[in-house]
Design a protein around this motif. Sequence first.
Motif, PDB file in Angstrom:
ATOM      1  N   HIS A 137       0.831  -1.190   0.000  1.00  0.00           N
ATOM      2  CA  HIS A 137       0.000   0.000   0.000  1.00  0.00           C
ATOM      3  C   HIS A 137       0.874   1.252   0.000  1.00  0.00           C
ATOM      4  CE1 HIS A 137       0.715  -1.092   4.288  1.00  0.00           C
ATOM      5  NE2 HIS A 137       0.949   0.193   4.399  1.00  0.00           N
ATOM      6  N   SER A 138       0.345   2.313  -0.511  1.00  0.00           N
ATOM      7  CA  SER A 138       1.043   3.593  -0.526  1.00  0.00           C
ATOM      8  C   SER A 138       0.031   4.693  -0.256  1.00  0.00           C
ATOM      9  CB  SER A 138       1.727   3.835  -1.880  1.00  0.00           C
ATOM     10  OG  SER A 138       0.777   3.798  -2.920  1.00  0.00           O
ATOM     11  N   LEU A 139       0.518   5.884   0.058  1.00  0.00           N
ATOM     12  CA  LEU A 139      -0.361   6.979   0.405  1.00  0.00           C
ATOM     13  C   LEU A 139      -0.627   7.870  -0.804  1.00  0.00           C
ATOM     14  CD1 LEU A 139       1.013   8.013   3.893  1.00  0.00           C
ATOM     15  CD2 LEU A 139      -0.637   6.259   3.290  1.00  0.00           C
ATOM     16  N   SER A 140      -1.872   8.260  -0.994  1.00  0.00           N
ATOM     17  CA  SER A 140      -2.247   9.117  -2.105  1.00  0.00           C
ATOM     18  C   SER A 140      -2.860  10.394  -1.556  1.00  0.00           C
ATOM     19  CB  SER A 140      -3.255   8.405  -3.016  1.00  0.00           C
ATOM     20  OG  SER A 140      -3.777   9.296  -3.965  1.00  0.00           O
ATOM     21  N   LEU A 141      -2.270  11.530  -1.902  1.00  0.00           N
ATOM     22  CA  LEU A 141      -2.792  12.808  -1.427  1.00  0.00           C
ATOM     23  C   LEU A 141      -4.174  13.086  -1.984  1.00  0.00           C
ATOM     24  CD1 LEU A 141       0.387  15.069  -1.650  1.00  0.00           C
ATOM     25  CD2 LEU A 141      -0.572  13.966   0.369  1.00  0.00           C
ATOM     26  N   ALA A 142      -4.422  12.627  -3.213  1.00  0.00           N
ATOM     27  CA  ALA A 142      -5.683  12.934  -3.876  1.00  0.00           C
ATOM     28  C   ALA A 142      -6.882  12.305  -3.176  1.00  0.00           C
ATOM     29  CB  ALA A 142      -5.627  12.481  -5.332  1.00  0.00           C
ATOM     30  N   THR A 143      -6.680  11.165  -2.517  1.00  0.00           N
ATOM     31  CA  THR A 143      -7.794  10.474  -1.870  1.00  0.00           C
ATOM     32  C   THR A 143      -7.810  10.682  -0.353  1.00  0.00           C
ATOM     33  OG1 THR A 143      -6.474   8.445  -1.697  1.00  0.00           O
ATOM     34  CG2 THR A 143      -7.869   8.703  -3.652  1.00  0.00           C
ATOM     35  N   THR A 144      -6.987  11.579   0.142  1.00  0.00           N
ATOM     36  CA  THR A 144      -6.949  11.850   1.576  1.00  0.00           C
ATOM     37  C   THR A 144      -8.188  12.649   1.989  1.00  0.00           C
ATOM     38  OG1 THR A 144      -4.536  11.913   1.590  1.00  0.00           O
ATOM     39  CG2 THR A 144      -5.660  12.964   3.432  1.00  0.00           C
ATOM     40  N   PRO A 145      -8.886  12.220   3.058  1.00  0.00           N
ATOM     41  CA  PRO A 145     -10.073  12.974   3.518  1.00  0.00           C
ATOM     42  C   PRO A 145      -9.639  14.232   4.278  1.00  0.00           C
ATOM     43  CG  PRO A 145      -9.684  11.105   4.954  1.00  0.00           C
ATOM     44  CD  PRO A 145      -8.665  11.000   3.856  1.00  0.00           C
ATOM     45  N   TRP A 146      -9.330  15.284   3.554  1.00  0.00           N
ATOM     46  CA  TRP A 146      -8.810  16.505   4.166  1.00  0.00           C
ATOM     47  C   TRP A 146      -9.821  17.145   5.106  1.00  0.00           C
ATOM     48  CZ3 TRP A 146      -3.867  16.655   3.818  1.00  0.00           C
ATOM     49  CH2 TRP A 146      -3.222  16.148   2.682  1.00  0.00           C
ATOM     50  N   ASN A 147     -11.116  16.949   4.852  1.00  0.00           N
ATOM     51  CA  ASN A 147     -12.122  17.529   5.739  1.00  0.00           C
ATOM     52  C   ASN A 147     -12.177  16.812   7.081  1.00  0.00           C
ATOM     53  OD1 ASN A 147     -13.132  15.222   4.519  1.00  0.00           O
ATOM     54  ND2 ASN A 147     -15.201  16.052   4.227  1.00  0.00           N
ATOM     55  N   MET A 148     -11.498  15.665   7.207  1.00  0.00           N
ATOM     56  CA  MET A 148     -11.367  15.006   8.502  1.00  0.00           C
ATOM     57  C   MET A 148     -10.131  15.507   9.249  1.00  0.00           C
ATOM     58  SD  MET A 148     -12.366  11.023   7.588  1.00  0.00           S
ATOM     59  CE  MET A 148     -12.000  10.487   9.259  1.00  0.00           C
ATOM     60  N   VAL A 149      -8.991  15.545   8.564  1.00  0.00           N
ATOM     61  CA  VAL A 149      -7.739  15.890   9.247  1.00  0.00           C
ATOM     62  C   VAL A 149      -7.671  17.353   9.655  1.00  0.00           C
ATOM     63  CG1 VAL A 149      -6.459  14.029   8.137  1.00  0.00           C
ATOM     64  CG2 VAL A 149      -6.524  16.282   7.063  1.00  0.00           C
ATOM     65  N   VAL A 150      -8.481  18.234   9.035  1.00  0.00           N
ATOM     66  CA  VAL A 150      -8.468  19.632   9.466  1.00  0.00           C
ATOM     67  C   VAL A 150      -9.011  19.770  10.886  1.00  0.00           C
ATOM     68  CG1 VAL A 150      -8.619  20.617   7.150  1.00  0.00           C
ATOM     69  CG2 VAL A 150     -10.723  20.064   8.393  1.00  0.00           C
ATOM     70  N   PHE A 151      -9.721  18.756  11.373  1.00  0.00           N
ATOM     71  CA  PHE A 151     -10.199  18.761  12.758  1.00  0.00           C
ATOM     72  C   PHE A 151      -9.373  17.837  13.655  1.00  0.00           C
ATOM     73  CE2 PHE A 151     -14.030  20.135  10.448  1.00  0.00           C
ATOM     74  CZ  PHE A 151     -14.312  21.297  11.152  1.00  0.00           C
TER      75      PHE A 151
END
Length: 361
Positions: free
Chosen positions: A301-315
Amino acid sequence: MSSQSLSHVQKSFLKYQHILVFIAPLLFLASVFTMAPTPSGAGMEYWLQYWWLFPVFLTGATIVNTVGISGSALFVPFLIFIFPIFAHPLDSSTLVKVGLISEAFGLSSSAVAFIQYGLVDRRLALTLVGGSIPFVVGGALLSFVIPDVVFHALLGIALLAASYLLFNADLGHDEPGSSDSDHAAATDGGTVSASLPNDPGKLGPAGVHTADDGTVTRVDREGDDYTYTRGGYLRRFANYSVGGMFQGLAGFGVGELGIISMLSTKVPVRVAIGTNHIVVALTAILASLVHVFGGGIVGGHSLSLATTPWNMVVFTVPATVLGGQIAPYVSNALETDVIKNFVGVLFAVISIALFMMALGI
Protein backbone atom coordinates in the motif's frame (compact mmCIF):
# COMPACT_ATOMS: atom_id res chain seq x y z
CA MET A 1 27.76 25.25 17.06
CA SER A 2 29.08 25.29 20.63
CA SER A 3 27.34 23.45 23.48
CA GLN A 4 26.51 26.84 25.04
CA SER A 5 24.79 27.97 21.84
CA LEU A 6 22.88 24.68 21.59
CA SER A 7 21.76 25.07 25.20
CA HIS A 8 20.57 28.61 24.46
CA VAL A 9 18.61 27.42 21.41
CA GLN A 10 17.01 24.61 23.43
CA LYS A 11 15.99 26.95 26.24
CA SER A 12 14.53 29.47 23.79
CA PHE A 13 12.61 26.73 21.95
CA LEU A 14 11.19 25.27 25.16
CA LYS A 15 10.32 28.73 26.50
CA TYR A 16 8.19 29.47 23.45
CA GLN A 17 7.20 25.89 22.63
CA HIS A 18 3.46 26.55 23.06
CA ILE A 19 3.59 29.18 20.34
CA LEU A 20 5.82 27.15 18.03
CA VAL A 21 3.83 23.94 18.49
CA PHE A 22 0.54 25.64 17.62
CA ILE A 23 2.04 27.42 14.61
CA ALA A 24 2.73 24.02 12.98
CA PRO A 25 -0.95 22.95 12.69
CA LEU A 26 -1.92 26.46 11.56
CA LEU A 27 0.59 26.23 8.71
CA PHE A 28 -0.70 22.72 7.95
CA LEU A 29 -4.31 23.93 7.82
CA ALA A 30 -3.36 26.89 5.63
CA SER A 31 -1.61 24.57 3.17
CA VAL A 32 -4.58 22.18 3.18
CA PHE A 33 -7.11 24.93 2.44
CA THR A 34 -4.98 26.42 -0.34
CA MET A 35 -3.18 23.48 -1.95
CA ALA A 36 -4.77 20.13 -1.04
CA PRO A 37 -6.63 18.29 -3.84
CA THR A 38 -10.31 18.30 -2.86
CA PRO A 39 -13.55 17.25 -4.62
CA SER A 40 -14.78 19.70 -7.23
CA GLY A 41 -17.19 22.24 -5.83
CA ALA A 42 -16.09 21.64 -2.23
CA GLY A 43 -17.54 24.43 -0.10
CA MET A 44 -18.12 25.19 3.57
CA GLU A 45 -20.39 22.15 3.92
CA TYR A 46 -17.50 19.89 2.85
CA TRP A 47 -15.03 21.40 5.33
CA LEU A 48 -17.46 21.32 8.29
CA GLN A 49 -18.79 17.81 7.65
CA TYR A 50 -16.68 16.15 10.35
CA TRP A 51 -16.50 18.94 12.94
CA TRP A 52 -17.55 16.44 15.63
CA LEU A 53 -14.21 14.64 15.28
CA PHE A 54 -12.49 17.51 17.13
CA PRO A 55 -13.82 16.70 20.65
CA VAL A 56 -13.41 12.96 20.01
CA PHE A 57 -9.77 13.23 18.95
CA LEU A 58 -9.04 15.84 21.65
CA THR A 59 -10.25 13.41 24.32
CA GLY A 60 -8.44 10.48 22.74
CA ALA A 61 -5.17 12.40 22.30
CA THR A 62 -5.25 13.59 25.91
CA ILE A 63 -5.81 10.03 27.14
CA VAL A 64 -3.12 8.32 25.07
CA ASN A 65 -0.55 11.07 25.64
CA THR A 66 -1.25 11.08 29.39
CA VAL A 67 -0.34 7.40 29.66
CA GLY A 68 2.41 7.51 26.99
CA ILE A 69 0.98 5.20 24.31
CA SER A 70 0.39 5.63 20.59
CA GLY A 71 -2.64 7.56 19.40
CA SER A 72 -3.51 4.86 16.89
CA ALA A 73 -4.22 2.51 19.80
CA LEU A 74 -7.48 4.41 20.30
CA PHE A 75 -7.99 6.11 16.95
CA VAL A 76 -7.87 2.97 14.80
CA PRO A 77 -10.56 1.08 16.80
CA PHE A 78 -12.66 4.27 16.86
CA LEU A 79 -12.44 4.76 13.09
CA ILE A 80 -13.27 1.09 12.50
CA PHE A 81 -16.12 0.61 14.98
CA ILE A 82 -17.60 3.99 15.92
CA PHE A 83 -16.99 6.28 12.95
CA PRO A 84 -19.13 4.23 10.49
CA ILE A 85 -22.13 4.55 12.83
CA PHE A 86 -22.17 8.33 12.38
CA ALA A 87 -20.65 8.55 8.89
CA HIS A 88 -19.49 5.71 6.64
CA PRO A 89 -16.93 2.85 6.68
CA LEU A 90 -13.32 3.72 5.84
CA ASP A 91 -10.98 1.51 3.84
CA SER A 92 -7.61 0.46 5.32
CA SER A 93 -5.55 2.95 3.29
CA THR A 94 -7.70 5.85 4.53
CA LEU A 95 -7.31 4.64 8.11
CA VAL A 96 -3.54 4.66 7.68
CA LYS A 97 -3.53 8.17 6.24
CA VAL A 98 -5.77 9.72 8.89
CA GLY A 99 -3.88 7.91 11.66
CA LEU A 100 -0.41 8.87 10.44
CA ILE A 101 -1.22 12.52 9.82
CA SER A 102 -3.03 13.00 13.14
CA GLU A 103 -0.58 10.99 15.22
CA ALA A 104 2.46 12.77 13.77
CA PHE A 105 1.24 16.14 15.03
CA GLY A 106 -0.10 14.82 18.34
CA LEU A 107 3.04 12.87 19.26
CA SER A 108 5.33 15.76 18.39
CA SER A 109 3.26 18.18 20.43
CA SER A 110 3.13 15.93 23.48
CA ALA A 111 6.81 14.96 23.29
CA VAL A 112 7.86 18.62 23.33
CA ALA A 113 5.45 19.31 26.20
CA PHE A 114 6.94 16.52 28.34
CA ILE A 115 10.47 17.72 27.55
CA GLN A 116 9.44 21.23 28.60
CA TYR A 117 8.08 19.74 31.83
CA GLY A 118 11.44 18.05 32.56
CA LEU A 119 10.11 14.47 32.52
CA VAL A 120 12.24 12.91 29.75
CA ASP A 121 15.32 10.78 30.44
CA ARG A 122 17.54 11.35 27.39
CA ARG A 123 19.82 8.34 27.94
CA LEU A 124 16.95 5.91 28.35
CA ALA A 125 15.16 7.32 25.30
CA LEU A 126 18.20 7.08 23.01
CA THR A 127 19.01 3.49 23.97
CA LEU A 128 15.39 2.37 23.60
CA VAL A 129 14.97 4.03 20.20
CA GLY A 130 18.29 2.58 18.99
CA GLY A 131 17.32 -0.92 20.06
CA SER A 132 13.85 -0.65 18.50
CA ILE A 133 14.91 0.53 15.02
CA PRO A 134 15.54 -2.86 13.33
CA PHE A 135 12.29 -4.28 14.75
CA VAL A 136 10.25 -1.27 13.64
CA VAL A 137 11.64 -1.49 10.11
CA GLY A 138 11.12 -5.27 10.03
CA GLY A 139 7.53 -4.93 11.26
CA ALA A 140 6.74 -2.22 8.70
CA LEU A 141 8.07 -4.41 5.87
CA LEU A 142 6.18 -7.41 7.26
CA SER A 143 2.96 -5.41 7.13
CA PHE A 144 2.94 -5.75 3.36
CA VAL A 145 2.54 -9.53 3.53
CA ILE A 146 0.93 -10.49 6.87
CA PRO A 147 -2.89 -10.93 6.85
CA ASP A 148 -4.80 -8.34 8.88
CA VAL A 149 -6.65 -11.06 10.78
CA VAL A 150 -3.39 -12.58 12.05
CA PHE A 151 -1.99 -9.20 13.05
CA HIS A 152 -5.08 -8.08 14.96
CA ALA A 153 -5.23 -11.38 16.85
CA LEU A 154 -1.52 -11.23 17.80
CA LEU A 155 -1.72 -7.63 18.97
CA GLY A 156 -4.88 -8.38 20.95
CA ILE A 157 -3.06 -11.21 22.77
CA ALA A 158 -0.04 -8.98 23.42
CA LEU A 159 -2.13 -6.16 24.90
CA LEU A 160 -4.21 -8.54 27.00
CA ALA A 161 -0.98 -10.01 28.42
CA ALA A 162 0.35 -6.49 29.05
CA SER A 163 -2.84 -5.59 30.91
CA TYR A 164 -2.51 -8.68 33.11
CA LEU A 165 1.16 -7.98 33.84
CA LEU A 166 0.43 -4.36 34.71
CA PHE A 167 -2.27 -5.23 37.23
CA ASN A 168 0.00 -7.82 38.87
CA ALA A 169 3.30 -5.91 38.71
CA ASP A 170 4.80 -4.48 41.91
CA LEU A 171 4.75 -0.79 41.09
CA GLY A 172 5.10 0.43 44.63
CA HIS A 173 7.92 2.88 43.94
CA ASP A 174 7.70 6.26 45.58
CA GLU A 175 5.67 9.16 44.34
CA PRO A 176 7.70 12.28 43.53
CA GLY A 177 8.73 14.32 46.54
CA SER A 178 8.16 18.02 46.92
CA SER A 179 11.65 19.41 46.84
CA ASP A 180 12.68 21.77 49.59
CA SER A 181 14.67 24.94 49.04
CA ASP A 182 17.87 22.96 48.49
CA HIS A 183 16.35 21.05 45.59
CA ALA A 184 14.02 23.58 44.03
CA ALA A 185 14.12 23.85 40.28
CA ALA A 186 16.00 26.94 39.16
CA THR A 187 14.77 29.22 36.40
CA ASP A 188 17.85 28.49 34.28
CA GLY A 189 16.91 24.82 34.09
CA GLY A 190 19.34 23.63 36.72
CA THR A 191 18.91 23.58 40.48
CA VAL A 192 20.05 25.79 43.30
CA SER A 193 21.69 22.80 44.98
CA ALA A 194 25.27 21.92 44.12
CA SER A 195 24.38 18.23 44.53
CA LEU A 196 21.98 18.45 41.58
CA PRO A 197 23.93 20.19 38.80
CA ASN A 198 22.52 21.50 35.55
CA ASP A 199 23.36 18.45 33.42
CA PRO A 200 24.23 19.81 29.94
CA GLY A 201 23.06 16.59 28.29
CA LYS A 202 19.56 16.59 29.76
CA LEU A 203 16.34 17.29 27.87
CA GLY A 204 14.19 20.06 29.25
CA PRO A 205 14.37 22.10 32.44
CA ALA A 206 15.07 19.23 34.85
CA GLY A 207 17.99 19.25 37.22
CA VAL A 208 19.68 15.84 36.87
CA HIS A 209 22.36 14.13 38.91
CA THR A 210 23.66 10.58 38.35
CA ALA A 211 25.55 9.13 41.32
CA ASP A 212 28.53 6.77 41.03
CA ASP A 213 26.29 3.79 41.84
CA GLY A 214 23.97 4.67 38.94
CA THR A 215 21.19 6.27 40.99
CA VAL A 216 19.53 9.10 39.08
CA THR A 217 17.95 12.06 40.87
CA ARG A 218 15.76 14.27 38.69
CA VAL A 219 13.93 17.48 39.57
CA ASP A 220 11.17 18.54 37.19
CA ARG A 221 9.90 22.02 36.38
CA GLU A 222 7.47 21.97 39.31
CA GLY A 223 10.25 21.14 41.78
CA ASP A 224 9.15 17.51 42.31
CA ASP A 225 12.05 15.08 42.56
CA TYR A 226 12.34 11.47 41.30
CA THR A 227 14.96 8.87 42.24
CA TYR A 228 15.57 5.75 40.15
CA THR A 229 18.21 3.74 38.28
CA ARG A 230 18.56 2.97 34.59
CA GLY A 231 19.07 -0.76 35.24
CA GLY A 232 16.91 -3.41 33.56
CA TYR A 233 17.99 -2.77 29.97
CA LEU A 234 17.53 -6.42 28.94
CA ARG A 235 13.95 -6.56 30.19
CA ARG A 236 13.12 -3.30 28.46
CA PHE A 237 14.83 -4.45 25.27
CA ALA A 238 12.63 -7.57 25.17
CA ASN A 239 9.45 -5.51 25.47
CA TYR A 240 10.54 -2.79 23.07
CA SER A 241 11.64 -5.31 20.44
CA VAL A 242 8.20 -6.96 20.41
CA GLY A 243 6.51 -3.58 20.64
CA GLY A 244 8.70 -2.20 17.86
CA MET A 245 7.62 -5.03 15.58
CA PHE A 246 3.96 -4.15 16.15
CA GLN A 247 4.75 -0.43 15.81
CA GLY A 248 6.04 -1.12 12.34
CA LEU A 249 3.03 -3.28 11.48
CA ALA A 250 0.27 -0.81 12.36
CA GLY A 251 1.68 2.27 14.06
CA PHE A 252 1.14 1.23 17.68
CA GLY A 253 2.56 -1.32 20.08
CA VAL A 254 5.92 0.04 21.21
CA GLY A 255 4.28 2.54 23.53
CA GLU A 256 1.83 0.05 25.02
CA LEU A 257 4.40 -2.68 25.77
CA GLY A 258 7.25 -0.24 26.42
CA ILE A 259 5.53 1.56 29.28
CA ILE A 260 5.11 -1.80 31.03
CA SER A 261 8.83 -2.51 30.90
CA MET A 262 9.82 0.89 32.30
CA LEU A 263 7.32 0.73 35.14
CA SER A 264 8.36 -2.83 36.03
CA THR A 265 12.03 -1.75 36.19
CA LYS A 266 11.12 0.92 38.77
CA VAL A 267 11.30 3.99 36.53
CA PRO A 268 8.91 6.53 38.13
CA VAL A 269 5.55 6.66 36.38
CA ARG A 270 5.77 10.25 35.15
CA VAL A 271 9.37 9.89 33.95
CA ALA A 272 8.42 6.63 32.20
CA ILE A 273 5.48 8.30 30.47
CA GLY A 274 7.52 11.32 29.40
CA THR A 275 10.45 9.24 28.13
CA ASN A 276 8.12 6.84 26.35
CA HIS A 277 6.73 9.75 24.34
CA ILE A 278 10.11 10.31 22.68
CA VAL A 279 10.41 6.60 21.87
CA VAL A 280 6.88 6.40 20.46
CA ALA A 281 7.25 9.62 18.46
CA LEU A 282 10.55 8.67 16.81
CA THR A 283 9.56 5.06 16.07
CA ALA A 284 6.19 6.21 14.70
CA ILE A 285 7.95 8.60 12.32
CA LEU A 286 10.28 5.81 11.23
CA ALA A 287 7.39 3.39 10.73
CA SER A 288 5.51 6.02 8.75
CA LEU A 289 8.43 6.57 6.40
CA VAL A 290 8.77 2.84 5.75
CA HIS A 291 5.01 2.55 5.15
CA VAL A 292 5.06 5.48 2.73
CA PHE A 293 8.14 4.57 0.71
CA GLY A 294 8.35 0.82 1.33
CA GLY A 295 4.87 0.17 -0.05
CA GLY A 296 5.74 1.67 -3.41
CA ILE A 297 8.98 -0.30 -3.61
CA VAL A 298 7.63 -3.76 -2.79
CA GLY A 299 4.20 -3.26 -4.31
CA GLY A 300 2.29 -2.80 -1.06
CA HIS A 301 0.00 0.00 0.00
CA SER A 302 1.04 3.59 -0.53
CA LEU A 303 -0.36 6.98 0.41
CA SER A 304 -2.25 9.12 -2.11
CA LEU A 305 -2.79 12.81 -1.43
CA ALA A 306 -5.68 12.93 -3.88
CA THR A 307 -7.79 10.47 -1.87
CA THR A 308 -6.95 11.85 1.58
CA PRO A 309 -10.07 12.97 3.52
CA TRP A 310 -8.81 16.50 4.17
CA ASN A 311 -12.12 17.53 5.74
CA MET A 312 -11.37 15.01 8.50
CA VAL A 313 -7.74 15.89 9.25
CA VAL A 314 -8.47 19.63 9.47
CA PHE A 315 -10.20 18.76 12.76
CA THR A 316 -8.14 15.78 13.95
CA VAL A 317 -4.75 17.54 13.64
CA PRO A 318 -5.58 20.58 15.87
CA ALA A 319 -7.30 18.23 18.33
CA THR A 320 -4.28 15.95 18.72
CA VAL A 321 -1.91 18.93 19.07
CA LEU A 322 -4.04 20.42 21.85
CA GLY A 323 -4.41 17.04 23.56
CA GLY A 324 -0.64 16.58 23.46
CA GLN A 325 -0.13 19.88 25.27
CA ILE A 326 -2.73 19.10 27.94
CA ALA A 327 -1.37 15.61 28.69
CA PRO A 328 1.64 16.52 30.92
CA TYR A 329 -0.59 18.53 33.26
CA VAL A 330 -3.09 15.67 33.51
CA SER A 331 -0.25 13.21 34.12
CA ASN A 332 1.24 15.40 36.85
CA ALA A 333 -2.12 15.74 38.61
CA LEU A 334 -2.99 12.01 38.79
CA GLU A 335 -1.82 9.52 41.40
CA THR A 336 0.35 6.54 40.37
CA ASP A 337 -2.35 3.94 41.10
CA VAL A 338 -4.91 5.86 39.04
CA ILE A 339 -2.57 5.91 36.03
CA LYS A 340 -1.62 2.24 36.46
CA ASN A 341 -5.20 1.00 36.73
CA PHE A 342 -6.41 3.20 33.91
CA VAL A 343 -3.70 1.92 31.55
CA GLY A 344 -4.50 -1.68 32.49
CA VAL A 345 -8.21 -1.26 31.78
CA LEU A 346 -7.43 0.63 28.56
CA PHE A 347 -5.23 -2.20 27.31
CA ALA A 348 -7.93 -4.78 28.07
CA VAL A 349 -10.58 -2.76 26.20
CA ILE A 350 -8.30 -2.29 23.20
CA SER A 351 -7.47 -6.00 23.10
CA ILE A 352 -11.18 -6.89 23.03
CA ALA A 353 -11.67 -4.47 20.13
CA LEU A 354 -8.76 -6.08 18.28
CA PHE A 355 -10.18 -9.58 18.80
CA MET A 356 -13.46 -8.32 17.36
CA MET A 357 -11.57 -6.94 14.37
CA ALA A 358 -9.82 -10.28 13.87
CA LEU A 359 -13.14 -12.14 14.02
CA GLY A 360 -14.73 -9.72 11.59
CA ILE A 361 -17.40 -8.62 14.07
